[in-house]
Motif scaffolding. Structure first.
Motif, short mmCIF file in Angstrom:
data_model
loop_
_atom_site.label_atom_id
_atom_site.label_comp_id
_atom_site.label_asym_id
_atom_site.label_seq_id
_atom_site.Cartn_x
_atom_site.Cartn_y
_atom_site.Cartn_z
N UNK A 61 0.78 -1.30 0.01
CA UNK A 61 -0.04 0.04 0.10
C UNK A 61 0.85 1.21 0.19
N UNK A 62 2.06 1.15 0.48
CA UNK A 62 2.98 2.55 0.44
C UNK A 62 3.14 2.94 -0.77
N UNK A 63 3.75 2.24 -1.75
CA UNK A 63 3.82 2.67 -2.91
C UNK A 63 2.49 3.17 -3.83
N UNK A 64 1.59 2.51 -3.67
CA UNK A 64 0.30 2.86 -4.03
C UNK A 64 -0.10 4.14 -3.55
N UNK A 65 -0.04 4.30 -2.22
CA UNK A 65 -0.40 5.60 -1.78
C UNK A 65 0.40 6.89 -2.17
#
Length: 239
Positions: A61-65
Motif C-alpha cells: 500500500x505504501x507505493x500505491x499511496x
C-alpha cells in the motif's frame, strides 16, 4: 477496461498490469496509474482506494499511496473520503480552458512533427488507425481509446520537444477519462477517423499546416461533443 462492480463508479482497477520490481515501486505505480488515466481506462467518477490499486499492481500500500498522492497533486485524482479517491469529472470551464491550451500545444507539436516523422512511423500510425477502425466496428471503445492515445503521442513526440510533450501529457491526465463520453457517437459519425486521415495525408505530404489543422479539428470535434454533454447534464440538475 477495468473490472467493475454493480456500480461502475466503484470500479476495482483489475486491468492494471502488475509492475516489475526494478526501480522505485512508487514511481512505477505512478507511471502505470497515470497512463491508465491518460488513456481513458478509468472513467470520470471512478472511485479508487489505496488497497484496490495496490492489489491490482501487486505491490504494497505504501507505493500505491505515494502514486495516488502525486496524482492528487497533479489534478488527475481528487479526495472523496478518508480512504477513497475519485477520477474527477470535467466542468464546462475546465473543458474550455483545457481545450484552449490543447489547441495551442498539440497544434504546435503536430506542426513540428510534420518535417521530422519517418515513413516507418507513418506506417505505424496507419496500423494504429486500423486498430481504431476495427475497435469502432466491434464497439470495443477501450481499444479505440488506447490506440487513439498512441496515435496522437507518436505524432507529438516527433516534434522533438520533450517539455512540450510533458505539458500535453498533463492535459490528457485530465481529459483522458472524459474521452469515454465521445462514444458511441463518434463510432457512428466517424468524426475522429476523418480527422486522423487528414493528419495522415498531411504527414505523407510533409504539409505542416495541414497536420496542425487536422489535429486542431480533432480537438474541436471532441470539444463540441463533450460541451454539449456537460450542458445537458447541468440542465438536468435540480435547482
Amino acid at each position: 477496461m477495468f473490472a467493475t462492480s454493480k456500480d461502475r463508479n466503484e470500479a476495482l482497477p483489475g486491468d492494471l498490469a502488475p509492475i516489475g520490481r526494478h526501480g522505485s515501486l512508487g514511481e512505477l505505480a505512478y507511471i502505470s496509474l497515470k497512463d491508465s488515466l491518460t488513456r481513458g481506462a478509468l472513467r470520470s467518477g471512478t472511485k479508487l482506494t489505496v488497497r484496490s490499486v495496490a492489489q491490482a499492481l501487486e505491490i504494497s500500500t505504501t507505493p500505491a499511496r505515494d502514486a495516488i498522492t502525486r496524482l492528487i497533486g497533479e489534478g488527475g485524482l481528487v479526495n472523496a473520503g478518508p480512504k477513497t479517491v475519485i477520477v474527477p469529472s470535467l466542468t464546462l470551464p475546465d473543458l474550455d480552458e483545457l481545450t484552449a491550451i490543447r489547441l495551442s500545444l498539440e497544434g504546435l507539436a503536430a506542426e513540428q512533427a510534420a518535417s521530422r516523422i519517418t515513413k516507418q512511423e507513418i506506417g505505424e500510425l496507419e496500423r494504429l488507425q486500423e486498430r481504431i477502425n476495427l475497435g469502432l466496428d466491434e464497439e470495443r471503445y477501450s481499444d479505440v481509446l488506447d490506440a487513439n492515445k498512441d496515435f496522437h503521442f507518436l505524432i507529438y513526440r516527433r516534434a522533438g520537444m520533450r517539455r512540450l510533450v510533458a505539458m500535453i501529457e498533463s492535459l490528457w491526465l485530465r481529459m483522458g477519462p472524459a474521452f469515454n463520453d465521445l462514444y458511441p457517437e463518434f463510432a457512428v459519425s466517424r468524426t475522429g477517423v476523418s480527422n486522423h486521415l487528414w493528419a495522415l495525408r498531411g504527414l505523407h505530404d510533409g504539409d505542416a499546416a495541414a497536420v496542425r489543422g487536422a489535429i486542431e479539428n480533432d480537438i474541436r470535434s471532441g470539444y463540441r461533443r463533450l460541451s454539449a454533454m456537460i450542458g445537458n447534464q447541468d440542465a438536468a440538475k435540480p435547482d
